[in-house]
Each structure stands twice: as structure tokens, then as C-alpha cells.
Design an enzyme around this catalytic site. Structure first.
Site, PDB file in Angstrom:
ATOM      1  N   GLY A 105       0.886  -1.130   0.014  1.00 37.22           N
ATOM      2  CA  GLY A 105      -0.006   0.006   0.002  1.00 37.22           C
ATOM      3  C   GLY A 105       0.890   1.368   0.070  1.00 37.22           C
ATOM      4  N   ARG A 108       4.165   5.848   2.000  1.00 34.85           N
ATOM      5  CA  ARG A 108       4.560   7.230   2.193  1.00 34.85           C
ATOM      6  C   ARG A 108       3.927   8.051   0.981  1.00 34.85           C
ATOM      7  NH1 ARG A 108      10.852   7.642   0.671  1.00 34.85           N
ATOM      8  NH2 ARG A 108      10.999   5.917  -1.082  1.00 34.85           N
ATOM      9  N   LYS A 127       4.270  12.451  -2.148  1.00 38.85           N
ATOM     10  CA  LYS A 127       5.196  11.310  -1.736  1.00 38.85           C
ATOM     11  C   LYS A 127       6.178  11.905  -0.509  1.00 38.85           C
ATOM     12  CE  LYS A 127       8.321   7.896  -3.397  1.00 38.85           C
ATOM     13  NZ  LYS A 127       9.253   7.299  -4.644  1.00 38.85           N
ATOM     14  N   ASP A 139       8.363   5.494   8.319  1.00 35.64           N
ATOM     15  CA  ASP A 139       7.899   6.811   8.880  1.00 35.64           C
ATOM     16  C   ASP A 139       7.069   7.447   8.114  1.00 35.64           C
ATOM     17  OD1 ASP A 139       9.836   7.740   7.081  1.00 35.64           O
ATOM     18  OD2 ASP A 139      11.199   8.443   8.746  1.00 35.64           O
ATOM     19  N   ASP A 266       4.829  -4.407  -7.232  1.00 31.45           N
ATOM     20  CA  ASP A 266       4.118  -3.125  -6.682  1.00 31.45           C
ATOM     21  C   ASP A 266       4.617  -1.792  -7.476  1.00 31.45           C
ATOM     22  OD1 ASP A 266       6.153  -4.136  -4.926  1.00 31.45           O
ATOM     23  OD2 ASP A 266       5.937  -2.131  -4.066  1.00 31.45           O
TER      24      ASP A 266
END
Length: 510
Positions: A105, A108, A127, A139, A266
Site C-alpha cells: 500500500g 509514504r 510522496k 515513517d 508493486d
């Protein structure tokens, strides 16, 4: 970034044009959330070319916003949003380095919304704007180093004529972010007709959510590939279209010496766009086995392996589409139908590759010996690790009618005997076509770039940007907008990489 060209006060947020079609899918496809904005942000760079796709003026980033709207800097550093935006993170899964990685998914990335641009709908995505439910242990931030590389690569690839996501702007902040070292944060705004990936289909297939899989296919058929809707088997038709687009894309990568570095499923675009610039690189000395990603210890994504990896990834997409093909029961006839479509990848890739290489050699007509002529040329380059971009640009100045024009190319070789023999074969081939020399060389220069985003050029821009100097970054950006032109004032940027460039290392954190 450019000076204002229209009066301050121009509205920068055409809210009435936000259509946000993907946001209308059920909640299982995404999670709505707000960005975590950068503190005390500043502009790093913008792209006028990308802004034009949105129908925005060149001063969009600095024009004063109406009283009821936030500034562009606040929006594109993630601090707030404009009316009409509908921020969300999408869920997908995928294979990474050949292994099933499970749910991934937008860890970021944050989808801002979809605009109706002058030439069609375009999605905008931040992004580096903070954690999402799909960040896993990350993070959700991006650092200036990697964001700057992606900005330059996105725009450079577009001007090379290679399908890619685009970069609208880059904002920065003194916010510290730890990677291999402590760096500063940045937010990149990406633009594309769609950010759908192979992994979106893989996610719903893997979890047995076939109704959602059908919903996703219907979305693609309605909005992205309407020509496939009337086909006898729309799912097969979509796979056929994606196969064609992907074969075209990787053929173009190979022709300019581009290495993606992390071709996980991905990171594969459903629309055949170059997506997710991380540890990418352009070849310097020609080495077919070059690995641009320091994290790729086994060379899965080496330059020469890219076509086969793209084909492998298409098999993963085909597996995800299987519940939607034919009977929907995965019968043998359905599997054979998918295999037949996948079998078209190789001939399409080969045809596209041969056409690209004929153009790079200044040839128009196809002949049986062409494949050997190309492979022998590449073998000459590989034997001495000759610089890929410089060799092709100098080849673009070789006119068999003027033997002295071979000298600059010959100077790239320590042992040029093989080159002389090959050049005579090329001369014989050129003579059979009879195209006038100036016309042929002009055509070659139009497909053999002089300027590409070499790692050391990006590194120089990064070093300056990290101390607040964006001058070289802006200069490099402008040069890469005209990669096929001579630009004599920027000649140094087309030279050989310095010795220290061989020590540069890019990895998945890049």
C-alpha cells in the site's frame, strides 16, 4: 522555477474540476486521511511543463492565493489542502524480489485527488507527507536526496520520450529524517493519469475478494481502457493492453541504458509508465550485467534482466486476473488464454526493440542481419566498457561518406580494430538505403540523447541542495528538458563521469 508570467492573485486551485473518480470506490480500496505537513517548508523546484498539463500558469506556485484558500506552498508541503481535494492512501500487495510480500500500500504516498486537465484527467499524489495505515514500520517521510532524484528522473524521462509519472514540484524542510544518516525531509508531488499498479489487482485476488477484483477491473474498463470493454473477454483484453504497454516501456529503457533497479510488481504501472524512481541509474560504461541497486545482491534487476523481469511481473498480474477470465473458475481453457496473451510479450518486445535500434543506428528499413549488427555493436561496447551514451552520440556523427567522422568514436576504444570492421558493415548497410548523410545523422541525433541523468550529476545537485543552493539543480533540470540538443554552453554535463562517480551507491532508500 520561473518568474511570474501572470498577475499575482491568479487562482491556483480549480476546485470545480476535481473529479476524484478513484475516491468513489468502496472504503476497502483506500483509507482517507490527512497529510502530516512539513514544518516551515520552502520551495525547492517546480516544473512548468508538468503544470501546463494541469492547465496551470507558470507562476502557479508563487501567485497569491484567494483569501479563502491556502497557499500552494502549504498545500504541496502537506500542511493543508484545497477545496475539492480528497486525500487518501490506497491499499495494494505485491511480489518483491520475486517473493510474495503480502499487503503493502501507499506507505509514504498520499493521493490528493484527480483533476480534469486540458488533455484529460490527471491524479496528484504527495510522496513523503507522513505515515499512512500502510507504512508498516516506516515513517512515511521522504528525504531531499531521493525526492530530488525522482523529480529530475521523472521530468528527464518524459523529455526522452519515455512514458513516466511526472513531477510537479518539490518542497523541503529542515525536519530531520533518519535513513543511513540523518537527512532533511521533502515532499514530492507526482502526477499521472493513474497510479494503479499490478499490486492493486494482486491484493484483492490474494485475499479472495473477487467482487472487489471485479470492481477494480470495471473501474479500469470505464476510465482507463474503455476500448477493452467491448472485447469478448475484457479481463483478457486488459492484460493484452498492459502486456503491450509494458513491452514498449522496457524496450525504451533498454535503448537509452536506463536501469530501474527495483522492478517489484508493486512498482509496475498498469498504464505502462515508469513508476517509483528509487535506486535507478543510467549506464555509464556499458555492462549488460550492471546492477544499479546496492540492495539487489543477486542481480535480479540487472540491466539485461529487465525484459524478463517485466515478463515475470506480467505473469503475476495474469494470475491475479484469472478469477475474471472466461468462466471465472480458473479452468484450463482460461489459463491457456492467459498464456497466449503473455506469449505476445516477446515478439512485441523484439519488434519494438529492433525498431528502436535501427533508429539509433540510422537505419529505416528492416533487414535480416539487423539483429546481428546490433548485438555485435553491443559486444564491442561491452568488451571495453565503453560509455553507452557517449558512444551512441558519437555514432550519430559518423557519416560513412566522410571516414574522418569515425575518429571521435574510435577514440573511445583501446583496441579499435573490431570497431573498424563493424563500421564497414554499417557503411554497407547505409549505402543500400541511400538516405542522404545529413538527413540520416539528424535522425540519429533525435533518438540518441547527449544528456541523461547520470548518478554523478544528480549527486552534485543533491550536495548543493542540501546546503540550500538550488542553482545547479535548476540548471540541470533545464538541460534535461532538451536531451537531444547540443547545448554547447552545457557541454561539461555531457562528459564522462568523474572517477569518484564509481563510488556512488544507490539502494532502496535512495
Amino acid at each position: 522555477m520561473s518568474a511570474p508570467s501572470t498577475p499575482a492573485g491568479h487562482a491556483t486551485s480549480p476546485g470545480a474540476h476535481w473529479i476524484n473518480r478513484f475516491a468513489q470506490l468502496p472504503a476497502r480500496f483506500h483509507t482517507r486521511l490527512q497529510a502530516q505537513g512539513l514544518p516551515d517548508p520552502h520551495w525547492v523546484i517546480t516544473s512548468d511543463d508538468c503544470a501546463a498539463l494541469l492547465g496551470w500558469p507558470t507562476d502557479w506556485w508563487q501567485a497569491a492565493a484567494p483569501a479563502e484558500q491556502a497557499s500552494a506552498l502549504a498545500v504541496f508541503s502537506g500542511q493543508t489542502r484545497w477545496p475539492g481535494m480528497d486525500p487518501l492512501a490506497t491499499v495494494y500487495s505485491g511480489h518483491q524480489f520475486g517473493h510474495w510480500a503480502g499487503q503493502l500500500g501507499d506507505g509514504r504516498a498520499l493521493w490528493l485527488g484527480e483533476l480534469q486537465g486540458p488533455e484529460g484527467p490527471l491524479e496528484l499524489q504527495l510522496k513523503g507527507a507522513g505515515r499512512t495505515p500502510y507504512s508498516r514500520m516506516g515513517d512515511g517521510r521522504a528525504v531531499l536526496r531521493s525526492s530530488l532524484r525522482e523529480f529530475l528522473a521523472s521530468e528527464a524521462m518524459h523529455h526522452l520520450g519515455i512514458p513516466t509519472t511526472r513531477a510537479l514540484c518539490l518542497t523541503g524542510s529542515a525536519l530531520p529524517v533518519r535513513r543511513e544518516r540523518v537527512e532533511t525531509a521533502a515532499v514530492l508531488t507526482r502526477v499521472a493519469p493513474s497510479f494503479l499498479r499490478f499490486g492493486h489487482f494482486e491484493h484483492f485476488c490474494h485475499h479472495g475478494q473477487h467482487d472487489d477484483l471485479r470492481t477494480l477491473l470495471d473501474f479500469v474498463l470505464q476510465h482507463l481502457m474503455p476500448g477493452c470493454r467491448a472485447r469478448p473477454d475484457p479481463a483478457l483484453a486488459v492484460l493484452e493492453e498492459v502486456t503491450r504497454l509494458s513491452a514498449d516501456l522496457v524496450a525504451q529503457w533498454q535503448a537509452v541504458g536506463f536501469c530501474h533497479g527495483v522492478l517489484n510488481t508493486d512498482n509496475m504501472s498498469l498504464l505502462g509508465l515508469t513508476l517509483d524512481y528509487g535506486p535507478f541509474g543510467f549506464l555509464d560504461g556499458y555492462d549488460p550485467q550492471h546492477i544499479c541497486n546496492h540492495s539487489d545482491e543477486r542481480g535480479r534487476y540487472a540491466y539485461a534482466a529487465q525484459p524478463n523481469i517485466v515478463w515475470w511481473n506480467l505473469h503475476a498480474l495474469a494470475q491475479a486476473l484469472l478469477p475474471l477470465v472466461g468462466s471465472g473458475q480458473g479452468e484450463e481453457t482460461d489459463i491457456l488464454a492467459l498464456q497466449e496473451v503473455l506469449g505476445r510479450f516477446a515478439p512485441h518486445f523484439q519488434a519494438r526493440t529492433q525498431a528502436l535500434w535501427r533508429a539509433k543506428l540510422g537505419l529505416r528499413q528492416a533487414e535480416e542481419e539487423d539483429a546481428t549488427l546490433v548485438s555485435d555493436w553491443l559486444a564491442l561496447l561491452a568488451a571495453e566498457r565503453v560509455d553507452f551514451t557517449i558512444a551512441h552520440r558519437r555514432l550519430s556523427a559518423y557519416d560513412p561518406a566522410e571516414p574522418s567522422t569515425l575518429t571521435p568514436l574510435r577514440d573511445l576504444f583501446v583496441a579499435p580494430q573490431g570497431l573498424h570492421a563493424w563500421a564497414q558493415r554499417l557503411a554497407d548497410r547505409v549505402a543500400r538505403e541511400g538516405l542522404p548523410g545529413p538527413q540520416r545523422l539528424a535522425a540519429m541525433r533525435a533518438c540518441n540523447p547527449k544528456y541523461v541523468l547520470r548518478n554523478h550529476l544528480a549527486e552534485l545537485a543533491i550536495r548543493d541542495a542540501e546546503v540550500g543552493d538550488f542553482g545547479f539543480l535548476q540548471r540541470l533540470h533545464q538541460v534535461l528538458r532538451r536531451p537531444f540538443e547540443e547545448q554547447p554552453e552545457h557541454e561539461a554535463l555531457a562528459g564522462f563521469p568523474p572517477d569518484w562517480a564509481g563510488q556512488l551507491c544507490v539502494s532502496c532508500s535512495s
